[in-house]
Each structure stands twice: as C-alpha cells, then as structure tokens.
Design an enzyme around this catalytic site. Sequence first.
Site, PDB file in Angstrom:
ATOM      1  N   CYS A  36       0.821  -1.212   0.000  1.00  0.00           N
ATOM      2  CA  CYS A  36       0.000   0.000   0.000  1.00  0.00           C
ATOM      3  C   CYS A  36       0.850   1.255   0.000  1.00  0.00           C
ATOM      4  O   CYS A  36       2.033   1.212   0.307  1.00  0.00           O
ATOM      5  CB  CYS A  36      -0.822   0.069   1.284  1.00  0.00           C
ATOM      6  N   CYS A  70      -5.755   1.586  -2.653  1.00  0.00           N
ATOM      7  CA  CYS A  70      -4.926   2.795  -2.750  1.00  0.00           C
ATOM      8  C   CYS A  70      -4.029   2.819  -3.998  1.00  0.00           C
ATOM      9  O   CYS A  70      -3.320   3.794  -4.236  1.00  0.00           O
ATOM     10  CB  CYS A  70      -4.073   2.958  -1.497  1.00  0.00           C
ATOM     11  N   CYS A 317       8.930  -4.361 -28.204  1.00  0.00           N
ATOM     12  CA  CYS A 317       9.858  -5.444 -27.887  1.00  0.00           C
ATOM     13  C   CYS A 317       9.187  -6.504 -27.010  1.00  0.00           C
ATOM     14  O   CYS A 317       9.679  -7.622 -26.906  1.00  0.00           O
ATOM     15  CB  CYS A 317      11.128  -4.899 -27.235  1.00  0.00           C
TER      16      CYS A 317
HETATM   17 ZN   LIG Z   1      -3.880   0.101   0.250  1.00  0.00          ZN
END
Ligand SMILES: [Zn+2]
Length: 350
Positions: A36, A70, A317
Amino acid sequence: MVKLPTTEEMERAYKTRDGSYDGIFFLAVRSTGIFCRPSCPARKPDPRNVQYYSNPRDAVFAGFRPCKRCHPMKALGTPPSWISDLLARVERDPSERYSDAFLRSMNVEPARVRRYFRKTYGMTFQAYCRGRRLGKALEQIRLGIDLDDVALGHGFDSHSGFRDAFVRTFGKPPGRSRNAECVVTAWIESPLGPLVVGATSRGICLLEFTDRRMLDTQFATLRRHFSCAIVPGENQHIKQLKKELDDYFNGSLRSFSVPLLYPGTSFQQLVWKELLKIPYGKTVSYENIARRIGSPAAQRAVGHANGLNRIAIVVPCHRVVNKNGELGGYGGGLWRKQKLLALERGQLST
Ligand SMILES: [Zn+2]
C-alpha cells in the site's frame, strides 16, 4: 541508493494516513501479501507484519501485490497534492526563489521536498527549478525572443548569470542556441506503473518504466546521441503520446502514430524497425527476427538489441518471445510483458 525515513517515522506516517509520504515509501503487509501507500484508507496492519520498500518494483518482486484500494503502482505517477501544488507553482513561476522559508510558508516541509525530488526525479528541487527555468528560456530563444528579455523574464539577476547557468545545462551559450536541441522529459501514469518519456522537437526518443534499472544508462545514451541536456518539460509529441497511450491501455488503439527517434548502430536500427512490423497482439521469436533481417545466426545479438530498445510499448519489444513459446526476458519486468500481451489479446481484466 534511496534512503528510507526511519521506521518510527514511517510507522507514524501510515498510522495517521499521512499522504505527504506517498511516493516516499511503500508498506507491504506479510499477513495479507498486499502492499500500500502510506495514505491507504484500509485498516492499519500490525507493525510487526509490515515491511517497507522505497519503490513499488521492489515490493512487487518481493511477492506482494498492489492494493486495490490505494493503487500504489500509481503513487509515483500521480504526485501527492502537496507536490502537485508545488509543481504547478514552479510551472507558473519558475523564477521564484523557493527558499526553505518560502516552502514552509506553503506548509511544505523542505526536507520532504528534497527527498521526494531526489527519489522521483533523480535531482534536487533546486536543480528541477533551474531545469524548468532553462527549459522555458530555451523555448523562447527558439521562438526568437530577445535574449535580454529572456534573461530578465526567468529570474536570473544578470545576463552573465543566465549565460553561465545556460552553458552549464545546455553546453553552449544562448546566443548560439537558436537551433539547439534538448530532450524534454515528463512522467506518464499507466496501469502498469509510471513511465518516463523523453522527446526532442522531432519526436519521441525515450519511453521506459521508471523503476527500470536501465534508466540511468538510457539517459546517458540519449545525452550522447543527441549531445544535449535533458530537462523536465513537455512538448507536442509528449502530449500526443500521452493521448495514444491512454487509448492503447483502454484497448482502442492498435498502432501508434507519434514520430519516433531511435538512433543506434545500423544493426540495432534493423532490429528495432523489424519490431515495429510485428502486428498488435502477435508474437514472434528472436530467431524469427534474426531470419527476417537476413542474419539467421544473430539470434543473441537480436536479443541484445531488443533489450536495448529505448521506446517501450511503442516499439513493441514485448512481442518477441522464445522459440519454445516461453515469454523470454523483459527489461520492464516479466509481469509487465505478460500484462501487455494479455491486454493486446483482450484478456486483461480491470
Ligand atoms: Zn492500500
């Protein structure tokens, strides 16, 4: 090496969801296998289960997956609001003297600014401001605006101060720089993490995932090929590429039309041109490319040139795989190669 803040500081930061630490460190939780950013709204983990990383790449390679709440992969590409405010301010007025006292008056801690710039842009905040000042000055010079006006308009106390700063950054005095070229660089956010892009007035010359270990080398190569400075900024090619990448990632664009520059040895150029011919969603082997360019024995050299490609995604690529169908290598990380191919085959969820 990037130095992390102290464990105490990081613990305090994530417990209070302090968004000003976003981009400075990432926390990974061993019990859930998720990582996170500090400001994540999710329930706060027991510090004993937490491991800290300075960049998303390391967390990913340590086996953690990005949090769905998040989106830590976007952390470096979307600057936290205190940085966006500061960047916008510098963009409006790069000639302002951004002293520590000035930063504090904006409610920004100078040490945090230093850390963020060193980490995210690989330069100090002062160097960034100078780069933006000079980048803007160069634009004006190329438009033919009088040199004295340029010097005065960009916060240099004297003409000679401007000259000196200019020579340090661009390597030649402003009077002879009307046709001078510089590589402007910007950051682009993508679902696979942030990319750094470089462009001259003639086209795109760099597109790399920012955590790629080769990035420093690529910058040095660019400096050598274009013999010019690399300054932060944006031009019309970068704007076009941003738009095209958005469409690529949402599945509506299959071939890019932004102009490209890829100086290199004649062999490298042969390989890179061949890569550009591989259709969207298809893969070919290194052996195949070697045969197509008329050097069937040069598989290894093809692999090497493929790895030195400086314009990821656009020069595809990622569409080159091993003969036996295995993915082979990828400078930006194998998981990204997998995702790019899945995206092009319409197999990517999210
Ligand atoms: Zn998070």
